[in-house]
Design a protein around this motif. Structure first.
Motif: not given
Length: 579
Positions: A469-472, A481-483, A518-519
């Protein structure tokens, strides 16, 4: 006993119970197979995987009939270390098999039998680990065809599990070397040593690119071109491009997938039509590239950095791409580079764009491999306890591994994983599930990938799932990380999938779309679906998959050209490549 232990023992119990039933009803002894390396074999002693294959029909060779389907050939496998010329290994009862679990349960009958020895090399990794893996030798990690692999001449046998005895098989054949493709006026071949990958693997590692250059490329030495990378499985050469009309003497080969009687002629027609477009006076000039990044685990690296495969992402983006642009006069800027592909190539296009947001200006991802691991095909690797089935307090329904547009299922997820385990332990099968683990998992203490789930029982390791989850997990990465990523990715993400994708890849796309819709700020890209379309629908609503899949190099071009015009910085070269 806690809940995790109960689930684990329940799943393990199913496998043990099935095997116990087989053992209880099978004879006490059975025929086995003795597989011998001839004294004339070269490059011994040999490490690798010995496979014994039984086929109910003689044609094609048994090794060509191995597949995860219920009607695939029967195969058993054992690992050998240091097998010398003249020595043998035995494959008998107790060795895991597919589709049937054990040799004792293979029905008596007349079969064609063949043995294969898939060679392993020893790698002394840069981190100090030592592993034995099948080196890529030019066949795209196809154990049937890799040069140097030994195999036996197919022979007819009468097999009876109730009859003790030994059937002798001699590995009297060897796959020949593969000649690299030669340059042509349009297709050039580029090979470079990767310093990053060579350091990781502890030996020289090379990346190869097949580059399709524009018409009159050599006549315009001052022209510089946009770069389009077609990601996907191992390319022996640049595919789908043909400078001559279809062969009038071509013997038709039907396509079972598309139910077409002469699909090889269709492929030649489309390849020649692409060439005619490519040399047209008004056709845009650009560089189209296919990359061979086959490796010891698969025919493709997934083009990202990995604990087990090494820094393929950095090697491709920071070593190979600039070198190609220098050799073939690319524009050499992120705004003039684009990514596209389907299935494996679809995931890569998105993954590379997300992980290297400034280096590329758009990803066009068709039928991408799972981009949200809450739907890793049909498994939620974070919430589910078992990857292979839906489990209740009293019942269990196994996950299908594939379907057609009518939801007919030829095999389950467990079946495909078990076949991989038969073909090679420690993620050495060259199969789909094994490469996902090799790319996405941390490295284990033994130097091989950590398993996301137990290959026999399907029980999931939540710690490994958290690492994935954290990497791929691409949806998770975007949402987390969208902002930071939004200013770099707006207008660059384009995703296409059929609603009846054979491998349920549309499920993860639905979840990705839920976030993208919704981004904030908006992603300004595309998510599109082909109604009832199978794998690997690429966004073409006008043509069936059989045709659309042959037009990747031109289908996304209008959007790419528009993107270049909208995003090229002031003073950018937009003229020299339009000759």
């Amino acid at each position: 006993m806690n809940r995790n232990t109960r689930h684990r023992r329940f799943a393990q119990g199913l496998g043990l119970a099935a095997l116990a039933m087989i053992m209880a009803t099978a004879p006490a002894s059975a025929e086995d197979f003795r597989v011998t390396v001839p004294t004339t074999a070269k490059d011994g002693p040999i490490d690798g995987r010995v496979l014994v294959i039984l086929a109910a029909k003689p044609d094609p060779e048994p090794r060509e009939q191995v597949k995860p389907d219920y009607d695939g050939a029967q195969v058993f496998g054992v690992t050998v270390d240091g097998l010398k010329p003249g020595e043998s290994t035995t494959v008998g009862s107790g060795v895991l098999g597919f589709p049937t679990l054990d040799l004792k349960s293979v029905p008596a009958g007349h079969y064609t039998v063949q043995a294969v020895l898939h060679r392993y090399d020893t790698y002394h990794l840069g981190n100090g680990k030592t592993v034995k893996l099948p080196a890529p030798r030019g066949a795209g990690q196809n154990w049937r065809a890799e040069p140097g692999n030994l195999f036996s001449t197919p022979q007819q046998i009468d097999f009876d599990p109730a009859r003790p005895g030994t059937i002798a098989l001699t590995l009297d054949q060897v796959n020949p070397p593969i000649t690299p493709p030669a340059d042509t006026p349009f297709v050039r071949h580029f090979k470079m040593r990767s310093a990053l990958l060579s350091k990781f693997w502890g030996r020289d590692i090379f990346l190869t690119a097949h580059v399709l250059v524009p018409r009159d490329f050599d006549k315009h030495p001052k022209a510089h071109f946009p770069l389009m990378i077609f990601h996907g499985h191992f390319p022996a050469d640049f595919g789908g491009f043909r400078t001559s009309p279809p062969d009038p003497n071509l013997k038709c080969q039907p396509s079972e997938r598309f139910n077409l009687p002469c699909y090889n002629r269709t492929e030649q027609e489309e390849a020649y039509a692409f060439y005619q477009q490519w040399i047209g006076d008004k056709f845009p000039r650009f560089l189209a590239v296919e990359i061979d990044h086959s490796n010891p685990y698969y025919d493709d690296s997934y083009a990202v950095n990995s604990a087990n495969l090494g820094p393929y992402g950095d090697a491709i983006t920071h070593e190979l791409v600039p070198a190609i642009e220098k050799q073939f006069r690319g524009l050499g800027q992120g705004w003039a580079r684009f990514l596209y592909g389907g299935s494996t190539g679809g995931w890569e296009s998105l993954g590379v764009q997300i992980k290297y947001p400034d280096d590329y200006n758009g990803a066009f991802a068709a039928c991408p491999d799972p981009i949200d691991f809450r739907q890793f095909m049909l498994t939620d690797i974070y919430a589910d306890k078992n990857a292979y089935a839906y489990e209740g307090p009293f019942g269990r329904v196994e996950h299908p591994g594939k379907r057609d547009w009518l939801d007919h299922v030829p095999y389950t997820m467990e079946m495909e994983n078990r076949l991989e385990l038969v073909l090679g332990d420690k993620n050495r099968s060259g199969g789909q599930w094994d490469i996902w683990e090799a790319v996405f998992s941390p490295m284990g203490a033994d130097g091989y990938p950590q398993r996301l789930w137990d290959k026999r029982t399907g029980v999931i390791d939540p710690k490994v799932a958290a690492y994935w989850r954290e990497n791929y997990d691409l949806r998770y990465t975007l949402e987390r990380d969208w902002p930071k990523l939004a200013p770099k990715l707006q207008g660059k993400l384009h995703i296409y999938v059929g609603t009846m994708d054979n491998f349920f890849l549309n499920n993860a796309v639905y979840l990705m779309e839920d976030f993208l819709k919704k981004s904030d700020p908006p992603y300004r890209g595309v998510v599109d679906y082909g109604d009832r379309a199978e794998h690997c629908w690429n966004g073409d609503h006008a043509h069936p998959n059989a045709i659309a899949r042959l037009r990747y190099h031109t289908f996304y071009l209008p959007q790419i050209l528009k993107r270049i015009e909208e995003t090229a910085p002031p003073g950018a070269d937009l003229k020299s490549w339009r000759y």
